[in-house]
Design an enzyme around this catalytic site. Sequence first.
Site, PDB file in Angstrom:
ATOM      1  CB  THR A  53      -1.030  -0.017   1.149  1.00 30.87           C
ATOM      2  OG1 THR A  53      -1.857   1.160   1.038  1.00 30.87           O
ATOM      3  CG2 THR A  53      -0.389  -0.054   2.518  1.00 30.87           C
ATOM      4  CD  GLU A  54      -1.194   3.400  -3.381  1.00 31.70           C
ATOM      5  OE1 GLU A  54      -1.497   2.448  -2.618  1.00 31.70           O
ATOM      6  OE2 GLU A  54      -1.971   3.848  -4.237  1.00 31.70           O
ATOM      7  CG  ASN A  55      -0.762   3.985   3.620  1.00 29.93           C
ATOM      8  OD1 ASN A  55      -1.070   3.179   2.752  1.00 29.93           O
ATOM      9  ND2 ASN A  55      -1.162   3.858   4.863  1.00 29.93           N
ATOM     10  N   GLY A  56       3.012   3.009   2.831  1.00 30.05           N
ATOM     11  CA  GLY A  56       4.183   2.498   3.507  1.00 30.05           C
ATOM     12  C   GLY A  56       4.068   1.174   4.219  1.00 30.05           C
ATOM     13  CB  SER A  95       5.924   3.797  -0.452  1.00 32.61           C
ATOM     14  OG  SER A  95       4.772   3.135  -0.886  1.00 32.61           O
TER      15      SER A  95
END
Lengths: 228, 235
Positions: A53-56, A95
């Site tokens: 997921t993009e947020n890490g 990320s």
Amino acid sequence: MSLDLNDIQLSNAQIAWRAAQDIADGAYVNLGIGFPEMVAKFQPEGREAVFHTENGVLGFGRAPDAGDEDWDLINAGKKAITLNPGAAFFHHADSFAMVRGGHLDVAILGAYEVAQNGDLANWSTGRGGVPAVGGAMDLVHGAKRVAVITDHVTKKGAPKLVEACNLPLTGVGCVTRVYTSLCVVDVTGGRFVLREKLAAVSLEDLQSVTGAELHRDGDVGELVVPEL
Amino acid sequence: MDKTVTTAAQAVADIPDGACVMIGGFGGSGAPIELIHALIDAGPKNLTVVNNNAGNGHVGLAALIEQGQVAKLICSFPRSADPKVFTELYLAGGIELEIVPQGTLAERIRAGGAGIPAFYTPTSYGTDLATGKPVAEFDGRMYVQERGLKADFALIKAERGDPMGNLTYRMAARNFNPVMATAAAVTIAQVSHVVAAGDLDPENVITPGIFVNRVVHVPNPQQEEILNRQEAVYP
């Protein structure tokens, strides 16, 4: 046209199920916000995908039970998640190094329109309002495979597979496969190549609800999904 | 060396009108709510704010916008469960918006902090967001030139910090915080726990103290999602 799509077309869950069948064991996968998130539920037995997921977070699992949410542990859709064994945290630049650097095996996104050359429009309806792009423009460049899951036509019946996108582009020539509510299509050599279709729809009827020519390259398989 | 500051109010007191302020967080996760609220109390106007989002409800970044302190927002995704504050102001022409793809935003900040004025990325090539930007071909593929991004101040949230400014984070609350810490002239970190120098294992430090100017102890920090469920409004 005699075809009533509502009688035959796949549900979102069934489209997501079909897309999940193509995710290989050991794949690193990013699922777009909303409908594509459903793909995670349909991982075939015995195959282990690692979700990014993009947020890490790499290696997140299912949603926690209500009341067990930890709001420091969310996905790109701002929904609470849990971790699978072997998960990892990282900051946003790392990320997107994973995204842009070609480290993800598959990204699965939704679409307003997909063109026969692989152009994708999925971030703006072009009607004003508040623009919001998120990570979509990054995801379409970098993942080894960029797949789209979508209804075959809009709610008003307009084709979503088109010769050229009318809406603002997310990326140029980026989509490699499209799973629709009626068929599975590859984007190759600047054209749509039909790989599978529902038995209930004829080639002629499928073409009539598609905005670009559907080519054939060998046999067209039957699109078979379970009741979900 | 002791970078600790006693209160959030002291930590943000010198942020002037017109400053560019990076604010960490992704939605509510990792958002330094107490520092943002201190900035509201301090009251500087005409700020340029860099954040992934545009606030949610009436607390944190949404409250800063609602108070009329933000002239321009640089973000990737100005939507949320309750985006009313930003949406109404934007549609009324009351705030400038620069939309940046999320990975480009992160890399612009990383580049800014790393002394790199510009870089090329495939992201946004051929789209409206590349309009007016230089493009170039490398190895047969087209790329868009993007500029590094720096700020006067960064407000970030971490889990543990020591007086040297070394920081660790908690789960996905890390997000933009370590990157923004590198890109501001003055980085202000609120931390849930202050520990003595030497208590953080150097192997586990995520943000080395060189990137951090002020450390404020904010025990039991508030979470945007929980405040919004309580329909909280700040101030």
